[in-house]
Each structure stands twice: as structure tokens, then as C-alpha cells.
Design a protein around this motif. Structure first.
Motif, mmCIF file in Angstrom:
data_model
loop_
_atom_site.group_PDB
_atom_site.id
_atom_site.type_symbol
_atom_site.label_atom_id
_atom_site.label_comp_id
_atom_site.label_asym_id
_atom_site.label_seq_id
_atom_site.Cartn_x
_atom_site.Cartn_y
_atom_site.Cartn_z
ATOM 1 N N GLU A 1 0.835 -1.203 0.000
ATOM 2 C CA GLU A 1 0.000 0.000 0.000
ATOM 3 C C GLU A 1 0.869 1.252 0.000
ATOM 4 N N SER A 2 1.935 1.217 0.785
ATOM 5 C CA SER A 2 2.863 2.351 0.824
ATOM 6 C C SER A 2 3.505 2.557 -0.543
ATOM 7 N N GLU B 1 1.726 6.545 -6.732
ATOM 8 C CA GLU B 1 0.733 7.558 -7.113
ATOM 9 C C GLU B 1 1.286 8.961 -6.884
ATOM 10 N N GLN B 2 1.988 9.137 -5.760
ATOM 11 C CA GLN B 2 2.589 10.449 -5.487
ATOM 12 C C GLN B 2 3.639 10.784 -6.539
ATOM 13 N N LEU B 3 4.466 9.786 -6.883
ATOM 14 C CA LEU B 3 5.500 10.034 -7.897
ATOM 15 C C LEU B 3 4.873 10.301 -9.266
ATOM 16 N N ARG B 4 3.798 9.568 -9.585
ATOM 17 C CA ARG B 4 3.094 9.835 -10.859
ATOM 18 C C ARG B 4 2.520 11.253 -10.868
ATOM 19 N N ALA B 5 1.911 11.651 -9.744
ATOM 20 C CA ALA B 5 1.354 13.005 -9.652
ATOM 21 C C ALA B 5 2.463 14.050 -9.767
ATOM 22 N N ALA B 6 3.570 13.801 -9.066
ATOM 23 C CA ALA B 6 4.696 14.738 -9.134
ATOM 24 C C ALA B 6 5.267 14.791 -10.547
ATOM 25 N N GLU C 1 2.889 16.772 -12.648
ATOM 26 C CA GLU C 1 3.041 18.212 -12.375
ATOM 27 C C GLU C 1 4.298 18.755 -13.037
ATOM 28 N N ILE C 2 5.390 18.012 -12.920
ATOM 29 C CA ILE C 2 6.650 18.456 -13.526
ATOM 30 C C ILE C 2 6.507 18.523 -15.043
ATOM 31 N N THR C 3 5.834 17.519 -15.623
ATOM 32 C CA THR C 3 5.632 17.499 -17.075
ATOM 33 C C THR C 3 4.780 18.691 -17.513
ATOM 34 N N GLU C 4 3.701 18.954 -16.767
ATOM 35 C CA GLU C 4 2.845 20.096 -17.100
ATOM 36 C C GLU C 4 3.613 21.402 -16.953
#
Length: 178
Positions: A42-43, A49-54, A57-60
Motif C-alpha cells: 500500500e505504501s 501515485e505520489q510520484l506519478r502526480a509529481a 506536475e513536472i511534465t505540465e
């Protein structure tokens, strides 16, 4: 076969109790290990998910910055084009002004010659017409006392206001009529 002795039964029961305790202990450890693996999974999922979101964000942010820099580059190229056009226009104007400056320099260099020529023309005008006593006068404009030159102020023909070097010519006036 004979029945087991009470000592064997006690040893067997103690062995079964120890075995049961060992199985219970292993089951608890297995549950703890499974819980730990589940928590880690789960961690890892949350971290992923956090890394994908980050990453998103970096890509955007990168895409926005690339768009902004592209717009700025286009504006800079347009400004460069306009400035180059202005430079060409200014260079053309400079060329025209340099030619005019050369003409004015040439005129200014010819000024003493012009002043001298004008002074000589004024002196010749003061002298009047040449009268040939041996020939009768004809209807010539020079012999009638008229000339194509009329008197006017010598300073009107000067190229500069500084005529202090030609003070001897200040009283001379001449010009031409049309």
C-alpha cells in the motif's frame, strides 16, 4: 500393540502442546509478515501515485515553460526582424545624409572661391559697360546701360553667417535679375 505409557502420553501431549504453540507463533508471525507486506505494498502504491502526480506536475510545468519560452522566442525573433528593418532604414537614411553632408562640405570648401567670384563680378559691374569709341552703339543691353545683373546685398549669397574674413566686401552689393 500395547498402549502407550502415561509418561509417553505426557511427552506426546507436551510435544503436541509445544508444536501447537510453535504453529500459533508461526501463524502470528505470518499474519504480521502479511500485514507488513500489505502495508509496504500500500505504501508503494501510494508512493507510486505520489510520484506519478509529481511527474505529471513536472511534465505540465515543463510544457508550460516550453510554451512560454517558445512564445518569448517568437516575440524576440519578431523584435529582431523589426530592429533589423529599422537598422536597414536608418542605414539608408545615414547614406543619404552622408551624401548631403559631402555636398555641403564641397559647397563650404568652394565658398572662398564663390565669395571671390562674387566680389569680382561686383567690381566688374561697378566698372560699367565697355564703350568702343570707334563703333557706333547698337541696341545691345550692355551698351544701353542695362545689365542682366542687379545690385543686391552680398551677404545674401553667403553660405555662412561668419563673413568677418571678407569685411572688405561688405559694402559690395550685386545679383542678377531674371
Amino acid at each position: 500393540m500395547s498402549s502407550p505409557s502415561p509418561v509417553q502420553i505426557r511427552e506426546a501431549n507436551a510435544h503436541l502442546a509445544a508444536l501447537h504453540g510453535r504453529v500459533t507463533d508461526l501463524e502470528h508471525r505470518l499474519e504480521e509478515a502479511e500485514r507488513t507486506v500489505r502495508e509496504q505494498a500500500e505504501s508503494l502504491i501510494r508512493k507510486d501515485e505520489q510520484l506519478r502526480a509529481a511527474t505529471q506536475e513536472i511534465t505540465e510545468a515543463k510544457d508550460k515553460e516550453i510554451f512560454f519560452l517558445h512564445e518569448k522566442l517568437c516575440q524576440s525573433e519578431e523584435s529582431i526582424h523589426k530592429l533589423n528593418q529599422t537598422i536597414k532604414e536608418k542605414d539608408s537614411l545615414i547614406g543619404q545624409l552622408q551624401h548631403r553632408c559631402q555636398l555641403l562640405d564641397s559647397i563650404c570648401k568652394s565658398r572662398p572661391l564663390l565669395d571671390s567670384m562674387l566680389a569680382q563680378m561686383a567690381e566688374a559691374e561697378r566698372m560699367g559697360p565697355v564703350i568702343d569709341l570707334g563703333k557706333p552703339t547698337t541696341n545691345s543691353s550692355l551698351t544701353d546701360g542695362e545689365s542682366n545683373c542687379s545690385l543686391s546685398n552680398h551677404k545674401d549669397f553667403s553660405l555662412s553667417e561668419d563673413d568677418s574674413d571678407d569685411q572688405e566686401l561688405d559694402g559690395v552689393v550685386f545679383g542678377t535679375t531674371v
